[in-house]
Design a protein around this motif. Structure first.
Motif, short mmCIF file in Angstrom:
data_model
loop_
_atom_site.label_atom_id
_atom_site.label_comp_id
_atom_site.label_asym_id
_atom_site.label_seq_id
_atom_site.Cartn_x
_atom_site.Cartn_y
_atom_site.Cartn_z
N GLN A 1 -12.18 21.70 -20.51
CA GLN A 1 -11.61 20.58 -21.26
C GLN A 1 -10.47 19.94 -20.47
OE1 GLN A 1 -10.73 21.08 -25.51
NE2 GLN A 1 -11.87 23.00 -25.42
N ALA A 2 -9.59 20.78 -19.91
CA ALA A 2 -8.47 20.26 -19.13
C ALA A 2 -8.95 19.52 -17.89
CB ALA A 2 -7.53 21.40 -18.75
N ASN A 3 -9.91 20.10 -17.19
CA ASN A 3 -10.45 19.44 -16.00
C ASN A 3 -11.08 18.09 -16.34
OD1 ASN A 3 -11.58 22.51 -14.38
ND2 ASN A 3 -9.64 21.44 -14.19
N ALA A 4 -11.78 18.04 -17.45
CA ALA A 4 -12.45 16.80 -17.84
C ALA A 4 -11.46 15.69 -18.14
CB ALA A 4 -13.33 17.05 -19.07
N LEU A 5 -10.24 16.07 -18.51
CA LEU A 5 -9.20 15.09 -18.79
C LEU A 5 -8.32 14.83 -17.58
CD1 LEU A 5 -8.28 16.36 -22.36
CD2 LEU A 5 -9.38 14.19 -21.80
N GLY A 6 -8.70 15.40 -16.43
CA GLY A 6 -7.98 15.11 -15.19
C GLY A 6 -6.85 16.06 -14.86
N PHE A 7 -6.84 17.23 -15.48
CA PHE A 7 -5.76 18.19 -15.27
C PHE A 7 -6.24 19.40 -14.44
CE2 PHE A 7 -4.16 15.61 -18.57
CZ PHE A 7 -2.78 15.70 -18.51
N ARG A 8 -5.32 19.91 -13.63
CA ARG A 8 -5.57 21.14 -12.88
C ARG A 8 -5.07 22.33 -13.68
NH1 ARG A 8 -4.00 17.13 -9.46
NH2 ARG A 8 -1.80 17.50 -9.92
N ASN A 9 -5.66 23.50 -13.42
CA ASN A 9 -5.30 24.71 -14.15
C ASN A 9 -4.79 25.79 -13.21
OD1 ASN A 9 -6.33 24.14 -17.00
ND2 ASN A 9 -8.17 23.74 -15.80
N ALA A 10 -3.67 26.39 -13.58
CA ALA A 10 -3.16 27.59 -12.92
C ALA A 10 -3.03 28.67 -13.99
CB ALA A 10 -1.82 27.33 -12.26
N VAL A 11 -3.13 29.94 -13.57
CA VAL A 11 -3.08 31.04 -14.53
C VAL A 11 -2.14 32.12 -14.00
CG1 VAL A 11 -4.40 32.83 -15.73
CG2 VAL A 11 -5.42 30.57 -15.35
#
Length: 220
Positions: free
Chosen positions: A177-187
């Motif tokens: 969902q985040a990627n689809a909205l143009g956001f990168r993810n870190a964990v």
């Protein structure tokens, strides 16, 4: 994918120290995650805990007093940035008081350093996105009921496109969902080799870890 050492390599050195940072980079980490607080003498210091081991608030201690309690010299943000200029820095700002010192300071490093500024205090991140050219990100310890509600405030800021998740709450659905909205993810917060492998499989953009052996940087 970026591999960031959570507070440096603190299996052998005190966390958030220049020695811990140097050891992490020598192991092969691309970058460092560190924490900024403010001492009583108004220094932007790298220290995670809100309270010293003596029970005194860190904000009530001078840098020297805190260093004496810890048994090592607590570094400042400036010292770390100057010591490791070619490092990818994930700088977590702990408090508004820390932001009031750290954000103006970081304007001098916008062009020379690769920086990701994050905070659990999302108002700090929004202020940073206004002031800095550096990438900014929301730290998240809970899973929002709807990701749109989390991202709404970020959308006007072109340099606020990173979400940093606790491993406990993350799964492919929210990452996609985040990627689809143009956001990168870190964990952050992965503890086992299996969890590190799973995050790679999920395609996260960064893992912030305490375990170089699970990140493939040293023998398990």
């Amino acid at each position: 994918m970026h591999l960031l050492a959570h507070r440096g390599f603190h299996a052998e050195y005190p966390e958030n120290t220049l020695d811990a940072f140097a050891a992490a980079l020598q192991l092969g980490f691309e970058g460092i995650e560190t924490d900024v607080r403010v001492s009583a003498d108004q220094e932007p210091i790298l220290f995670h805990d809100r309270v010293a081991k003596t029970g005194e608030p860190v904000a009530a201690l001078t840098r020297k007093q805190l260093s004496d309690i810890c048994g090592y010299t607590v570094p400042t943000l400036t010292e770390a940035l100057n010591a490791f200029p070619h490092t990818y820095w994930n700088i977590e700002v702990k408090t508004p008081a820390a932001a009031s010192l750290a954000l103006p300071l970081l304007t001098h490093y916008d062009e020379s350093h690769q920086i990701l500024l994050t905070s659990f205090r999302h108002e700090i991140v929004l202020a940073a996105a206004e002031l800095l050219d550096a990438e900014c990100g929301f730290l998240n310890a809970h899973r929002p009921a709807a990701i749109n509600s989390l991202l709404h405030a970020a959308l006007p800021h072109r340099n606020l496109r990173t979400l940093v998740w606790d491993c406990e709450i993350v799964d492919p659905d929210i990452l996609h969902q985040a990627n689809a909205l143009g956001f990168r993810n870190a964990v952050y917060g992965a503890k086992t080799a299996y969890e590190h492998a799973l995050l790679r499989e999920f395609g996260v953009q960064a893992i912030i870890t305490d375990y170089p052996q699970h990140a493939g940087l040293m023998p398990s």
